[in-house]
Design an enzyme around this catalytic site. Structure first.
Site, PDB file in Angstrom:
ATOM      1  N   HIS A   1     -70.060  29.570  60.551  1.00 13.02           N
ATOM      2  CA  HIS A   1     -70.430  29.207  59.171  1.00 13.02           C
ATOM      3  C   HIS A   1     -69.190  29.156  58.286  1.00 13.02           C
ATOM      4  CE1 HIS A   1     -69.964  33.316  57.519  1.00 13.02           C
ATOM      5  NE2 HIS A   1     -70.497  33.746  58.657  1.00 13.02           N
ATOM      6  N   CYS A  37     -69.486  36.752  63.525  1.00 16.76           N
ATOM      7  CA  CYS A  37     -69.529  35.305  63.309  1.00 16.76           C
ATOM      8  C   CYS A  37     -68.119  34.714  63.293  1.00 16.76           C
ATOM      9  CB  CYS A  37     -70.225  34.990  61.998  1.00 16.76           C
ATOM     10  SG  CYS A  37     -72.008  35.278  62.044  1.00 16.76           S
TER      11      CYS A  37
END
Length: 480
Positions: free
Chosen positions: A411, A435
């Protein structure tokens, strides 16, 4: 004319008819007397041909007939032979003979004497009281497996006495007045219900052997695979039906062996290093197990000696185990990410991976993009227990080895723009919770060019010496 002749009266002689009439009338009178006497006699006596249970009671009255018929109730014995021993049972009184019953049936030629109401009950109770050894049960003929097929195992005769059949026979014989009542229990051993000559059993055998000798070939995405006869025999039950659970097991094994989604993926990274990674189960094509099982069951049940089955597949049949066209490559050692489309590098960008601890690490191995979302918020709990909620423009969670959704994804993280390019940022509080943090501009290009199921290969050893334990499946890959 003389006077003497005038005074003489003439007499007529008797005719022949009158001479015959008198004896005839006498005979008729005698017959009438006899008939009346006979009528009166047979009002209380049986006719000359009368019989009761095949015993003549000719010309007897009810009392005399009763006395004669009482011999039918003579004491008789049933003998049951059990090996060298004999069991003797005295028969109860068989007939209920009364003068009243005989009087009511005078005039009949044939009489069936009424049975003593207690005869069968008493005899049955006495026979039921007999105790026989348990014996060895008979065994039905059955189908058994042999190398390469099936055969009929013949029936086996046992030594269990069929008491019900024995009682039935004794009752029938004594009811008919057979006169001799000796029985050997060997003649009443229970017989097998199925013999080797049973048509139904032989039909099942023919069906089974036809199935087990059937040639079935499967086309698995262009590769020919035989359904082995040993496997066919294994999925068949003795009655000729199919054990679908075993078909399922074979299809699963075949899918694992031939399906691309169950095979390792081969990947050559930007540094020229080629490794083999475990497939997460979502990349490549696989076998549609339910439809394949149904097709195999239909092929087994067909009347044909040979069958060709086109195996239905899932996924993209064009995807091979070698990844070289569309993919995202994450180099954790250098904190870089690359996006390739149709074999061409489209994006090269710096990234920040998981914070330096094994439980917050970015996981090495083969992944695929689970789905894509925009303008969402990522929330959870920090290692210290405090909650977080981070808005993102682009979000692509990953599916990891074993089909695990690890909550790790790619992201945008523009609030970290100043840290991108710092290879040590992941060791600080700028490190993520696993992430892959990406600059928004690069993330926008990757997001627009990627698709669900696209491979994401993550490699590097930067967390080998990090504290803690990995809490997600990792795969460093094997050299090829």
């Amino acid at each position: 004319m003389d006077n003497s002749e005038k005074g003489t009266t003439s007499r007529k002689k008797p005719t022949k008819k009158k001479k015959l009439l008198m004896p005839l009338m006498g005979a008729l009178l005698l017959l009438s007397i006899v008939a009346v006497g006979a009528y009166l006699f047979f009002q209380s006596h049986f006719f000359v041909t009368a019989k009761a249970n095949d015993v003549s009671i000719s010309m007897l009255n009810a009392k005399a007939a009763k006395e004669k018929l009482e011999k039918l109730n003579k004491t008789e014995v049933v003998v049951i032979k059990v090996g060298d021993k004999e069991e003797q049972i005295e028969l109860p009184k068989k007939y209920d003979i009364t003068e009243k019953y005989l009087e009511e049936n005078i005039g009949k030629q044939t009489i069936d004497l009424p049975l003593n109401k207690e005869f069968q009950t008493d005899l049955t109770n006495k026979l039921n009281a007999l105790a026989f050894e348990e014996g060895i049960p008979s065994q039905d003929a059955r189908i058994e497996r042999v190398d390469g097929g099936f055969q009929i195992a013949p029936e086996q005769y046992g030594t269990v006495v069929d008491k019900e059949a024995l009682i039935k026979q004794v009752i029938a014989d004594t009811g008919k007045g057979k006169g001799s009542y000796t029985y050997d229990v060997k003649d009443f051993y229970q017989k097998p219900a199925l013999t080797k000559n049973d048509q139904g059993l032989n039909g099942q055998l023919a069906t089974l052997n036809k199935k087990v000798n059937k040639a079935i070939t499967l086309d698995v995405n262009g590769e020919k695979v035989e359904f082995p006869k040993a496997e066919i025999q294994g999925v068949l039950k003795d009655d000729g039906t199919i054990d679908e659970a075993k078909v399922d097991a074979w299809v699963a094994q075949m899918s694992q062996q031939y399906g691309a989604s169950s095979k390792p993926v081969i990947f050559k990274n930007i540094h020229g290093v080629t490794k083999k990674y475990k497939n997460n189960g979502s990349y490549g094509w696989g076998v549609d197990s339910a439809k394949t099982k149904a097709a195999l069951v239909q092929a087994l049940n067909s009347e044909n000696d040979t069958e060709a089955v086109a195996v239905p597949i899932t996924g993209d049949p064009a995807q091979s185990s070698t990844i070289s066209k569309d993919y995202v490559e994450v180099d954790m050692d250098n904190q870089m990410m690359y996006f390739f489309k149709n074999g061409e590098k489209v994006v090269e960008t710096a990234i920040i991976t998981g914070r330096y601890a094994k439980n917050t690490a970015t996981i090495p191995g083969f992944h695929t993009i689970l789905y894509k979302a925009t303008d969402t918020s990522l929330s959870g709990t920090m290692p210290d227990g405090s909650p977080y909620s981070v808005p993102v423009k682009f979000w692509m969670p990953l599916l990891s080895y074993g089909g695990v959704v690890t909550q790790i994804g790619i992201h945008d993280s523009d609030y970290k723009l100043e840290q991108f390019g710092n290879k040590e940022a992941y060791k600080t509080n700028f490190g993520s919770l696993g992430c892959i943090n990406t600059p928004g501009e690069a993330m926008s290009k990757i997001f627009s060019g990627s698709y669900d199921g696209m491979p994401v290969i993550i490699y590097g050893n930067i967390y080998d010496n990090a504290p803690g334990e990995f809490d997600k499946p990792i795969d460093y890959g094997e050299p090829v």
